[in-house]
Design a protein around this motif. Structure first.
Motif, mmCIF file in Angstrom:
data_model
loop_
_atom_site.group_PDB
_atom_site.id
_atom_site.type_symbol
_atom_site.label_atom_id
_atom_site.label_comp_id
_atom_site.label_asym_id
_atom_site.label_seq_id
_atom_site.Cartn_x
_atom_site.Cartn_y
_atom_site.Cartn_z
ATOM 1 N N ALA A 98 74.278 24.822 114.009
ATOM 2 C CA ALA A 98 74.958 23.813 115.135
ATOM 3 C C ALA A 98 75.463 24.580 116.290
ATOM 4 N N ALA A 99 76.303 25.724 115.836
ATOM 5 C CA ALA A 99 76.733 26.482 117.037
ATOM 6 C C ALA A 99 75.976 27.040 117.933
ATOM 7 N N ALA A 100 74.749 27.366 117.486
ATOM 8 C CA ALA A 100 73.855 28.041 118.198
ATOM 9 C C ALA A 100 73.274 26.913 119.351
ATOM 10 N N ASP A 101 73.199 25.759 118.600
ATOM 11 C CA ASP A 101 72.543 24.702 119.407
ATOM 12 C C ASP A 101 73.328 24.147 120.483
ATOM 13 N N SER A 102 74.821 24.063 120.280
ATOM 14 C CA SER A 102 75.614 23.939 121.283
ATOM 15 C C SER A 102 75.667 25.199 122.417
ATOM 16 N N LEU A 103 75.743 26.107 122.140
ATOM 17 C CA LEU A 103 75.474 27.448 122.974
ATOM 18 C C LEU A 103 74.378 27.271 123.796
ATOM 19 N N SER A 104 73.117 26.652 123.246
ATOM 20 C CA SER A 104 72.043 26.606 124.193
ATOM 21 C C SER A 104 72.202 25.625 125.139
ATOM 22 N N GLU A 105 73.044 24.599 125.004
ATOM 23 C CA GLU A 105 73.429 23.728 126.086
ATOM 24 C C GLU A 105 74.363 24.061 127.213
ATOM 25 N N LEU A 106 74.818 25.163 127.301
ATOM 26 C CA LEU A 106 75.612 25.867 128.430
ATOM 27 C C LEU A 106 75.055 25.541 129.662
ATOM 28 N N LYS A 107 75.806 25.225 130.714
ATOM 29 C CA LYS A 107 75.416 25.125 131.941
ATOM 30 C C LYS A 107 76.041 25.817 133.284
ATOM 31 N N GLN A 108 77.385 26.168 132.787
ATOM 32 C CA GLN A 108 78.264 26.834 133.761
ATOM 33 C C GLN A 108 77.795 28.558 133.767
ATOM 34 N N ALA A 109 77.813 28.901 134.796
ATOM 35 C CA ALA A 109 77.407 30.458 134.923
ATOM 36 C C ALA A 109 78.827 30.981 134.383
ATOM 37 N N SER A 110 80.257 30.776 134.440
ATOM 38 C CA SER A 110 81.261 31.302 134.151
ATOM 39 C C SER A 110 81.061 31.533 132.675
ATOM 40 N N SER A 111 80.230 30.522 131.874
ATOM 41 C CA SER A 111 80.183 30.813 130.484
ATOM 42 C C SER A 111 79.454 32.116 129.992
ATOM 43 N N GLY A 112 78.884 32.644 131.026
ATOM 44 C CA GLY A 112 78.115 34.117 130.806
ATOM 45 C C GLY A 112 79.128 35.103 130.270
ATOM 46 N N ALA A 113 80.339 34.977 131.103
ATOM 47 C CA ALA A 113 81.209 36.203 130.607
ATOM 48 C C ALA A 113 81.475 36.324 129.055
ATOM 49 N N VAL A 114 81.655 35.019 128.527
ATOM 50 C CA VAL A 114 82.375 34.827 127.020
ATOM 51 C C VAL A 114 81.070 35.305 126.335
ATOM 52 N N LEU A 115 79.894 34.827 126.480
ATOM 53 C CA LEU A 115 78.696 34.889 125.787
ATOM 54 C C LEU A 115 78.464 36.542 125.812
ATOM 55 N N GLN A 116 78.746 37.291 126.830
ATOM 56 C CA GLN A 116 78.233 38.647 126.693
ATOM 57 C C GLN A 116 79.041 39.529 125.847
ATOM 58 N N ARG A 117 80.145 39.110 125.631
ATOM 59 C CA ARG A 117 81.264 39.771 124.686
ATOM 60 C C ARG A 117 80.450 39.783 123.344
ATOM 61 N N TRP A 118 79.755 39.011 122.912
ATOM 62 C CA TRP A 118 78.941 38.866 121.690
ATOM 63 C C TRP A 118 77.554 39.297 121.566
ATOM 64 N N VAL A 119 76.931 39.662 122.718
ATOM 65 C CA VAL A 119 75.545 40.216 122.492
ATOM 66 C C VAL A 119 75.122 41.324 121.869
ATOM 67 N N ARG A 120 76.050 42.164 121.576
ATOM 68 C CA ARG A 120 75.715 43.496 120.797
ATOM 69 C C ARG A 120 76.334 43.291 119.178
ATOM 70 N N GLN A 121 76.627 42.145 119.013
ATOM 71 C CA GLN A 121 77.046 41.829 117.366
ATOM 72 C C GLN A 121 75.913 42.368 116.404
ATOM 73 N N PRO A 122 76.268 43.080 115.391
ATOM 74 C CA PRO A 122 75.388 43.486 114.436
ATOM 75 C C PRO A 122 74.324 42.646 113.698
ATOM 76 N N ASP A 123 74.749 41.137 113.815
ATOM 77 C CA ASP A 123 73.910 40.193 113.215
ATOM 78 C C ASP A 123 73.009 39.846 114.224
ATOM 79 N N PRO A 124 71.568 39.986 113.831
ATOM 80 C CA PRO A 124 70.610 39.583 114.835
ATOM 81 C C PRO A 124 70.450 37.877 115.057
ATOM 82 N N PHE A 125 71.045 37.156 114.170
ATOM 83 C CA PHE A 125 71.164 35.792 114.315
ATOM 84 C C PHE A 125 72.086 35.441 115.710
ATOM 85 N N VAL A 126 73.119 36.345 115.471
ATOM 86 C CA VAL A 126 74.278 36.105 116.707
ATOM 87 C C VAL A 126 73.481 36.737 118.023
ATOM 88 N N ARG A 127 72.646 37.965 117.981
ATOM 89 C CA ARG A 127 72.266 38.183 119.068
ATOM 90 C C ARG A 127 71.154 37.427 119.988
#
Length: 331
Positions: A98-127
């Motif tokens: 459900a969290a992944a689905d909500s994140l896939s609906e993001l539209k504002q470019a400013s949200s990218g800065a927050v997302l990028q803080r999580w892009v190198r997580q060890p869990d492949p699902f998170v990445r």
């Protein structure tokens, strides 16, 4: 269960309707808490966001955390995005989804800065979920992360990385995408990379070589994607390989090859395309007729006139269109 009080700012405007729901969010009864959460969602007020974040982070019931993750998809601000990213690590698969689905609906470019803080997580699902969220934002800063993720050990992460690069359409990605198209161990990634190369300049030789190699891929889905992309790019060197693809055992590839040959518009392919006017599959006969109209070879007019008697009305219509394009009266 999280029993700490929930504090909402700017609550005055909705206090009458929200107070009872907020109180019931502390109930030991899961069903009561869920109904309270839905009632708060109906208020559609940003003042309720802290309640949803608190439920997502602290409620002991996975169903309520899942509901909160879905509700938060309607709000896009940094604290919401960060809470949804954290929920990608939830112990419950449905909450994570459900969290992944909500994140896939993001539209504002400013949200990218927050997302990028999580892009190198060890869990492949998170990445992969974070990359999926970055994809439609077309955030230029995501380029480096996606490029690095092309080498990820997890194929699903590489797949999302390919998608991000395809949407960004940055020509610096053409070489790495061509490498994935030709050599990734996963057929799904190869297919996605072949499709992503569709933004390349028509004369890019690295792209052309990768796509022509993909026409010989063991996976028919990759070959199909390659035939389509070569037509989209109108790659001149693809004419003979695409003619050869007309003999592929999969009719889906034959259809794509016919369509692409029409897009490239090299009359050398006309005899091979005309031969498909007697194919047992009606869709192939129709596509062949339409492609012949684009190829404009007068030598195919006899075959097209025969196609005017085809049992399939769509084929007859396509033949009439082709004859008109070539310049012959269809009477």
């Amino acid at each position: 269960m999280n029993t700490s009080p929930i504090v909402l700012q700017d609550l005055d405007a909705i206090a009458d309707r929200a107070a009872d729901a907020l109180a019931r969010l502390q109930s030991p009864d899961e069903a009561v808490r869920r109904i309270a959460l839905l009632q708060l969602a109906d208020l559609e007020s940003a003042a309720t966001i802290p309640a949803f974040i608190a439920a997502l982070r602290g409620d002991e019931a996975a169903e309520i955390r899942q509901e909160a993750a879905s509700i938060l998809g309607a709000w896009e601000r940094d604290d919401v995005v960060d809470a949804l990213c954290a929920a990608l690590l939830d112990a419950d698969d449905d909450v994570r989804a459900a969290a992944a689905d909500s994140l896939s609906e993001l539209k504002q470019a400013s949200s990218g800065a927050v997302l990028q803080r999580w892009v190198r997580q060890p869990d492949p699902f998170v990445r992969r979920s974070v990359l999926r969220g970055l994809r439609e934002l077309r955030c230029a800063e995501a380029f480096g992360h996606a490029l690095s993720a092309l080498d990820d050990d997890d194929a699903t992460v590489r797949l999302e990385a390919v998608a991000v690069l395809g949407w960004l359409k940055d020509e610096r990605a053409l070489g790495p995408l061509a490498q994935r198209a030709a050599g990734d161990a996963d057929a799904g990634v190869r297919r996605a990379a072949v499709g992503a190369l569709g933004f390349a300049p028509a004369a890019d030789e690295t792209t052309a070589r990768a796509l022509l190699a993909a026409l010989r891929d063991d996976a028919w889905q990759v070959r199909e994607e390659a035939t389509a992309t070569l037509g989209k790019l109108r790659t001149p060197s693809a004419v003979d390989p695409l003619v050869a693809a007309l003999d592929d055992p999969y009719w889906q590839i034959q259809l794509r090859a016919v369509r692409s040959l029409g897009q490239i518009r090299n009359a050398r392919a006309a005899p091979a395309v005309a031969a498909l006017l007697t194919h047992p599959i009606g869709n192939l006969r129709r596509e062949a007729a339409l492609a012949l109209g684009e190829l404009r070879d007068t030598g195919t007019l006899p075959a097209l006139r025969d196609a005017l008697l085809d049992s399939d009305p769509d084929v007859r219509k396509a033949a009439r269109i082709a004859i008109a394009q070539i310049g012959e009266d269809d009477r």
